[in-house]
Scaffold this motif. Sequence first.
Motif, PDB file in Angstrom:
ATOM      1  N   ASN A  71      27.710  27.078   7.917  1.00  0.00           N
ATOM      2  CA  ASN A  71      27.902  26.118   9.005  1.00  0.00           C
ATOM      3  C   ASN A  71      29.135  25.254   8.773  1.00  0.00           C
ATOM      4  N   ALA A  72      29.385  24.915   7.521  1.00  0.00           N
ATOM      5  CA  ALA A  72      30.570  24.104   7.203  1.00  0.00           C
ATOM      6  C   ALA A  72      31.855  24.878   7.485  1.00  0.00           C
ATOM      7  N   VAL A  73      31.851  26.183   7.231  1.00  0.00           N
ATOM      8  CA  VAL A  73      33.016  27.003   7.564  1.00  0.00           C
ATOM      9  C   VAL A  73      33.228  27.035   9.069  1.00  0.00           C
ATOM     10  N   ARG A  74      32.163  27.293   9.811  1.00  0.00           N
ATOM     11  CA  ARG A  74      32.274  27.359  11.275  1.00  0.00           C
ATOM     12  C   ARG A  74      32.726  26.031  11.881  1.00  0.00           C
ATOM     13  N   ASP A  75      32.350  24.944  11.227  1.00  0.00           N
ATOM     14  CA  ASP A  75      32.687  23.620  11.748  1.00  0.00           C
ATOM     15  C   ASP A  75      33.991  23.073  11.189  1.00  0.00           C
ATOM     16  N   ALA A  76      34.774  23.931  10.526  1.00  0.00           N
ATOM     17  CA  ALA A  76      36.073  23.527   9.953  1.00  0.00           C
ATOM     18  C   ALA A  76      35.925  22.427   8.904  1.00  0.00           C
ATOM     19  N   GLN A  77      34.755  22.401   8.230  1.00  0.00           N
ATOM     20  CA  GLN A  77      34.540  21.453   7.137  1.00  0.00           C
ATOM     21  C   GLN A  77      34.795  22.093   5.773  1.00  0.00           C
ATOM     22  N   LEU A  78      34.826  23.410   5.741  1.00  0.00           N
ATOM     23  CA  LEU A  78      35.034  24.156   4.498  1.00  0.00           C
ATOM     24  C   LEU A  78      35.918  25.348   4.817  1.00  0.00           C
ATOM     25  N   GLY A  79      36.976  25.532   4.032  1.00  0.00           N
ATOM     26  CA  GLY A  79      37.907  26.611   4.303  1.00  0.00           C
ATOM     27  C   GLY A  79      37.320  27.982   4.025  1.00  0.00           C
ATOM     28  N   ALA A  80      37.782  28.969   4.792  1.00  0.00           N
ATOM     29  CA  ALA A  80      37.321  30.334   4.579  1.00  0.00           C
ATOM     30  C   ALA A  80      37.646  30.812   3.176  1.00  0.00           C
ATOM     31  N   ASP A  81      38.779  30.347   2.629  1.00  0.00           N
ATOM     32  CA  ASP A  81      39.144  30.771   1.283  1.00  0.00           C
ATOM     33  C   ASP A  81      38.163  30.228   0.253  1.00  0.00           C
ATOM     34  N   THR A  82      37.742  28.978   0.405  1.00  0.00           N
ATOM     35  CA  THR A  82      36.759  28.411  -0.520  1.00  0.00           C
ATOM     36  C   THR A  82      35.427  29.133  -0.397  1.00  0.00           C
ATOM     37  N   TYR A  83      35.031  29.417   0.830  1.00  0.00           N
ATOM     38  CA  TYR A  83      33.789  30.144   1.052  1.00  0.00           C
ATOM     39  C   TYR A  83      33.852  31.521   0.391  1.00  0.00           C
ATOM     40  N   LEU A  84      34.975  32.220   0.536  1.00  0.00           N
ATOM     41  CA  LEU A  84      35.127  33.539  -0.078  1.00  0.00           C
ATOM     42  C   LEU A  84      35.040  33.454  -1.595  1.00  0.00           C
ATOM     43  N   THR A  85      35.560  32.396  -2.168  1.00  0.00           N
ATOM     44  CA  THR A  85      35.483  32.220  -3.615  1.00  0.00           C
ATOM     45  C   THR A  85      34.031  32.096  -4.067  1.00  0.00           C
ATOM     46  N   ILE A  86      33.249  31.304  -3.323  1.00  0.00           N
ATOM     47  CA  ILE A  86      31.839  31.131  -3.671  1.00  0.00           C
ATOM     48  C   ILE A  86      31.078  32.439  -3.491  1.00  0.00           C
ATOM     49  N   VAL A  87      31.330  33.132  -2.392  1.00  0.00           N
ATOM     50  CA  VAL A  87      30.654  34.405  -2.141  1.00  0.00           C
ATOM     51  C   VAL A  87      30.995  35.425  -3.225  1.00  0.00           C
ATOM     52  N   SER A  88      32.261  35.516  -3.564  1.00  0.00           N
ATOM     53  CA  SER A  88      32.701  36.507  -4.556  1.00  0.00           C
ATOM     54  C   SER A  88      32.040  36.266  -5.903  1.00  0.00           C
ATOM     55  N   LYS A  89      31.744  35.015  -6.206  1.00  0.00           N
ATOM     56  CA  LYS A  89      31.125  34.701  -7.494  1.00  0.00           C
ATOM     57  C   LYS A  89      29.619  34.916  -7.481  1.00  0.00           C
TER      58      LYS A  89
ATOM     59  N   LEU B 223      38.214  29.211  20.429  1.00  0.00           N
ATOM     60  CA  LEU B 223      38.679  27.868  20.074  1.00  0.00           C
ATOM     61  C   LEU B 223      38.090  27.423  18.737  1.00  0.00           C
ATOM     62  N   ARG B 224      36.824  27.747  18.490  1.00  0.00           N
ATOM     63  CA  ARG B 224      36.198  27.401  17.213  1.00  0.00           C
ATOM     64  C   ARG B 224      36.917  28.115  16.067  1.00  0.00           C
ATOM     65  N   ALA B 225      37.237  29.377  16.270  1.00  0.00           N
ATOM     66  CA  ALA B 225      37.940  30.115  15.224  1.00  0.00           C
ATOM     67  C   ALA B 225      39.282  29.471  14.917  1.00  0.00           C
ATOM     68  N   ALA B 226      39.982  29.026  15.963  1.00  0.00           N
ATOM     69  CA  ALA B 226      41.274  28.365  15.743  1.00  0.00           C
ATOM     70  C   ALA B 226      41.112  27.083  14.927  1.00  0.00           C
ATOM     71  N   ARG B 227      40.059  26.310  15.219  1.00  0.00           N
ATOM     72  CA  ARG B 227      39.814  25.084  14.450  1.00  0.00           C
ATOM     73  C   ARG B 227      39.461  25.401  13.014  1.00  0.00           C
ATOM     74  N   ALA B 228      38.647  26.427  12.818  1.00  0.00           N
ATOM     75  CA  ALA B 228      38.247  26.790  11.458  1.00  0.00           C
ATOM     76  C   ALA B 228      39.444  27.235  10.625  1.00  0.00           C
ATOM     77  N   ARG B 229      40.393  27.902  11.257  1.00  0.00           N
ATOM     78  CA  ARG B 229      41.576  28.356  10.510  1.00  0.00           C
ATOM     79  C   ARG B 229      42.374  27.180   9.957  1.00  0.00           C
ATOM     80  N   SER B 230      42.264  26.027  10.614  1.00  0.00           N
ATOM     81  CA  SER B 230      43.007  24.861  10.137  1.00  0.00           C
ATOM     82  C   SER B 230      42.440  24.315   8.838  1.00  0.00           C
ATOM     83  N   ALA B 231      41.193  24.694   8.491  1.00  0.00           N
ATOM     84  CA  ALA B 231      40.573  24.191   7.267  1.00  0.00           C
ATOM     85  C   ALA B 231      40.858  25.065   6.059  1.00  0.00           C
TER      86      ALA B 231
END
Length: 862
Positions: A588-606, A851-859
């Motif tokens: 939810n934090a990724v979708r809401d542009a509160q957490l970057g996709a790169d950070t999320y990928l790091t957590i998932v990968s681990k 539009l949500r995807a565009a906002r999320a990319r900014s995070a």
Amino acid sequence: MSSANLTREETALRAQQVSVSTIAVDLDLTGAPNPDVTGFPTTTTLTFTATTDQTWIDFIGESVLSVTLNGHDQPVVWDGARISVAGLTADNILTIKAVGTYSRSGEGMHRYVDPADGATYLYTQYEPADSRRVMACFEQPDMKARYSFTVSAPAGWQVLSNGAALSITEFTTGTESAEMASGAVAGTTADPTAQGATGPGVTAQRVEFAETLPLSSYITCVCAGPYHRVDAVWTGQEPAVALGVLCRASLAEHLDADEIIEVTQHGLDFFTAHFGFEYPWGKYDQIFVPEYNLGAMENPGLVTFTEAYVFRGASTSAQHEGRANTILHEMAHMWFGDLVTMKWWDDLWLKESFADYMGSHASVAATKFTDAWVTFANRRKAWAYQQDQLPTTHPIVANIPDLEAAKLNFDGITYAKGASVLKQLVAFVGEEAFFESARRYFARHAYGNTTLDDLLTVLTEVSGKDVHAWSRAWLETTGMSTLTLSVSGDDVTISQDVARPHSLQVGLYGWQDDALVAQSLVPVTITESDTTVTIPGAGDAALVVLNEGDWTYAKARLDEAGIAAVSAGLSTIQSPLSRALVWSSLWNAVRDAQLGADTYLTIVSKHAVNESNIALQSGVLANAFYAIEHYAPISVRDDLRAAWLDTTWDALWQAEAGSDAQLAWARAVGEVASVRSDRSADLQALLNGDAKPPSGLTLDTDLRWHWLSSLIAVGAVEGSAADSELERDNTGSGRTAYVHATACVPTVEVRGEDWHRAWEDTSLSNEHLSAVISGFTSGNSETFTSPYADEYFERILAAWQTRSIEIARRLVVGLFPSADETDRAGAWLDANSDAPGALRRLVIEQRDHALRAARARSATHA
């Protein structure tokens, strides 16, 4: 407005003026095996009283042949959707002879020819308003009737309806007796066999079914074809209930009927005991049908399911859990929806929310799938959270003015949010009060129709609590609360942006031997925007989890310390439900542009590699790929793809042989391989047999098609490679996979053909249309899809006006130009304020996703 789009006001008036008692339907399906036969004779006799001298009957088909009222022929007044009838008296018998149309869209009477053996299969699907494509009827849920079906079909076929078969009579087509048996009208066609059997002398059967108890039209059902059948019995009540499990003959070897029957028997034990009302519909058949638009449909006595639940290849325990959940969901409908039915589609939640809740509840209480609430917390609620943040969100008790709106209301609010708040209701009134209320509700309203107030009345009676206030807060408002926390010493302040009453739990975790370990669990009730509670040990906790146990419906944020803790130790949390809540919070934090996709990928990968719950793991892997493709800036997307491909490939080879995790990683490899070619040679070698797959991994047909399509999408192999794969798997699923694979070829020419075929080839079935669309948008598709963005907005209104709503919906959603940098969607909405509301809703939603995807990319760090 089209006459096919019935409104709430006009149907309410019709229900006041007309009261139907019985409907007898006679269908002639003997011509179904002949591909040149496009329709089938259908004769309906309706018995009803009236306080008006005129009304209309709903029917959509090829033609209406005759209308007879109280023994007198009437003029046929039919506009393609409504048959107008005048001269009604207090008591009426109305007979309508017509010709219905065989469908390829999954609406009405769907006809499917199995490429594996050439056999023809039929089934009906009606919700919310497609029974009028098979029979003349009053197409609204509050006009219940007792139905009697008689069906003529080729001999040797299984022929099923809601009731049990009373008699089966064989006859020979092309004779006078056959004509009489089929209910055909002499002289209505130049060729007497054109709408009947494939030719004179063909042996057929006429099956007469028992009259049903009162039903709404949309849950009647007919299926016919050479289906494979497995019989069983449930002895939990007297007389015993006959059980049947059916699928196409070519899928028989894959049908694990024993598990399906076991879940069914346990479910019937559970629901009859807890609902205090015996299973009322006589028999209980469950049939898995091809090209199905839904997961399943709760037709009493004859539940239809998608064939996706017949697992051709390797399947995970999560897939079996999902099937069990659906079986129990539909079974709950035998009471919530079939026995007691909502008056109009505003109260759709009265059946769907309850069935969604009961699917998980009964899975945990009555079957071996005791982690069902884990899946619900992480995946089902994700659907609700997504839907509830769209501009088109609506209260659970919705405003549904017409049928088009009803069709689109089968969404994450009505199902998943409704089920989520019912979980909160159970916490509010208590489980025993909840089930006692259900028992009174069924006893009081059996075979009738209800509204919200009918349910609230019994809940108030039993619980003694102000359930109406609870309803106003949860059922009659939109949106969700986002819960955040701040910790000062042992004081935990919980804030919510939308104030609602929440009964929830707060969990504290600390480090112990490099693992996050639960230390305490404190129940909390909050009603205000800010609530401060003192929780001993909170100041020293490494992680504070709001909504532990998933009691309430809200997005629960982690604070900075919590994100740091789960980044290091998420997979060490022992409880799978607690991990589900953390994974959900991160997503939810990724979708809401509160957490970057790169950070999320790091957590998932681990941590995904150590996630032991396969439903959680599968969901997280899907989210990771989606985050890369939608929420990562283009400048870093390819690097993230490369890293994720390495992660999935390594995990595939390290996973336990033959495990669910191994299969999940193999599927994840296939996803990312559709956009990154680094492992194309390796995958091709595995498919060709030039290299050995990881120990325990079976390259079954489904996985082979998945990997092959990805190789085609990145240009690693030619589209012609799909031809040889089709020779290996020339089945229904194989044909659909072939359509998708050949549509994935990454050339301007092929993608252009995909585009025009999707919009213009009306011979495509529902599934083949989706296969073409998914091929058009596969791989690195923006180069191929962006030139069609303007044309998309030029086509959608005409498609909505000329295609069935199911087909039009697939076109509008599947081909939406998500990379809409110039906001063409916004311009179209401004210019088409008078477009049908259901079409506008789809465009608004797709625009919001973009539009949500565009906002999320900014995070994400570019």
